[in-house]
Design an enzyme around this catalytic site. Sequence first.
Site, PDB file in Angstrom:
ATOM      1  N   SER A 172       0.860  -1.190   0.000  1.00  0.00           N
ATOM      2  CA  SER A 172       0.000   0.000   0.000  1.00  0.00           C
ATOM      3  C   SER A 172       0.893   1.236   0.000  1.00  0.00           C
ATOM      4  CB  SER A 172      -0.864  -0.009   1.260  1.00  0.00           C
ATOM      5  OG  SER A 172      -1.438   1.265   1.471  1.00  0.00           O
ATOM      6  N   TYR A 188      -2.479  -0.312  10.695  1.00  0.00           N
ATOM      7  CA  TYR A 188      -2.442  -0.649   9.268  1.00  0.00           C
ATOM      8  C   TYR A 188      -1.126  -0.206   8.637  1.00  0.00           C
ATOM      9  CZ  TYR A 188      -4.002  -0.882   4.381  1.00  0.00           C
ATOM     10  OH  TYR A 188      -4.113  -1.169   3.046  1.00  0.00           O
TER      11      TYR A 188
END
Length: 689
Positions: free
Chosen positions: A566, A579
């Site tokens: 990501s 995250y």
Amino acid sequence: MVEDLWQEERAQQLQDELDRLVYRSNLLGADRRVCNWKGGNTSTKTVHRHVDGREIEVLWVKGSGSDLATITRQGFTGLRLAEVLPCFEREAMSDEEMVEYLLGTMLHPAMPRPSIETLLHAFIPHKHVDHTHPDSVVTICNLAEGKAVTQEIFGDRVAWVDYMRPGFRLAKEVGRIVRSNPQLEGVFLGSHGLVTWGSTHREAYRNTLAIINAAQAYIDERLSRRPVLGGSRCRALPDEPCRRLLAQVLPALRGAVSRNQRMILHVDRTDTVLELVNSVRGKELALTGSACPDHLVHTKYLPLWVDFDPGREGSEELKRRLVEGAERYKEEYLRYVEAHARPGDPKLDPYPRVILIPGVGMIATGPDKEAAENAAGLYQRAAAVIRGADAVGTFASMSPKDAYDVEYWPLELYKLTLAPPERELSRRVAYITGAASGIGRAAARLLAAHGAHVVLADLNAEGAQAVGREIEEKWGRGRALALPVDVTDEEAVQRSFDEAVLRFGGVDIVVSNAGVALAAPFEETTLADWERIHDVLVKGYFLVAREGYRRLKAQGIGGAIIFVTSKNAMVASKGAAAYNAAKAAELHLARSLAEEAGASGVRVNCVAPDAVISGSSIWSSRWRAERARDHGIDEESLEEFYRRRTTLGVNVYPEDVAEAILFFASDRSGKTTGCTLTVDGGVAAAYVR
Ligand code: ZN
């Protein structure tokens, strides 16, 4: 015994002779003991009315490359019989000349190229002709004493012709015999098959079956007299231990037979095959030679036989012997080629297509799953032939020279070129997590479209199955395997890779993509949330990569591991500490593995998307509301917000990320490892540096 499936009422309702020929062909093809895959051909001579009112006699014969089981009208070619017949008077005719000649007699140029055995049908002076390779007849045809046995069963109703390669000479010889012996009902072709005929479709079909069943009855009677294949020497391993053993050894075998080009494997444990490999005489007979010229292109002249004692030996011994066996086979195959090759012959893959192991069964190989299954299907026929022949007399195959002439026959090689050209990822297997939706599903679709077989791993079993069905409908049977997998469960991940290995022989591409997301202010992040995120994103990626890498390393033919990370792996965003940290861990895990895996030719790379909302199961969860809240906007404005944030002013879709995955999966990125490719529309803070 082969069952008579003819329904006269149904045949009468069909509109014309060509439809009845299709019906007859499909019935013959319905039983693989009569007609092996794509083997055999059928014909009908009928009168065709031209647009100008002229009536001409037409020979309808199977076109090259179709399978009688599924053939339709379009699979047949019409030839003007009056133009074909005069060449019976010729003394000789080369294959090239024959092909050219036949092309010139076709009713329409768009019809398929006529079968190599067309002249056989033309020269026989009967209306309906069947040429098949039935187990029972091929059994008699592969006996050293085949001619005498044929005489014993059929007297002067069936003629015998010694082996010669299909083509003009064989067609002329059969035509000559049938024309001068009106009492004949069929011809046995040595080391090859059967030719039969009739004045109606039904008569031809029933005559074919009658001869097949008479030969079968003769063989069955002999089979009942003494132990089959000299009796059994070892027992078949039960299914579960056999699966465990194969999961251990198949990657090494796949690597060993893929040194020249990658192969897909297929395991076959049918009764006929197990009986052969477990028997006293199986090895000697299997290594005698091929049972039918029709098998050769897919099974080669000889299988690889690997000695193994399933009661006393284990996976290490078997693995070693398979790898050594494949190399030895290659050497011997190259010697066979050298002994018989003519200048200009192509170089075919030298590794075995059929591998036989006592206690285990057969492993067949092919450029894709369907081809590997078909090779196995053809060798099941060979095993049935060998079994019968050994009961009746002495199994005798064609000579290696004759085998070479068929295997490297330009007309047989032409059939192979009818297959569509191979795609970029053909012969490869891609294992993808989170494949039921979003980026995983888009990657599965794209890799499959480029020729890969795909393993669809997802917690959502139904979703994965739906993607699998879609891919198989589009790209063919055997292309997809859907598996329910929880990537945080070590055993489940191991089991899923074992399943992939048992289905395809191994894996070439591993895409770790399954994810979760959660946003919360740092001080409100619970330990449970932290652990959940790290379980899926860090432990999950670790387990999938480790199990994938173990199998890639065992194959020894390189491979690609791709992490979908990501933008957050490189840039901290507010309110998503767990995250961000987990994604950063993935990134560094990929780099660490890249360092260790490089020596095995395994590349490890990352694709870093940002804000891929459409089709994602993550974005339909709480995460969407949380991100909107964190950015101080409402949920509906989220797409717009992310688009505006990018340098290019675009939204990012799963299909965009799949393109980057394809790049790292393919040889186009063959010299790149430890790398990250962003697919985020341009986020300056995440520019890789
Ligand atoms: Zn044939």
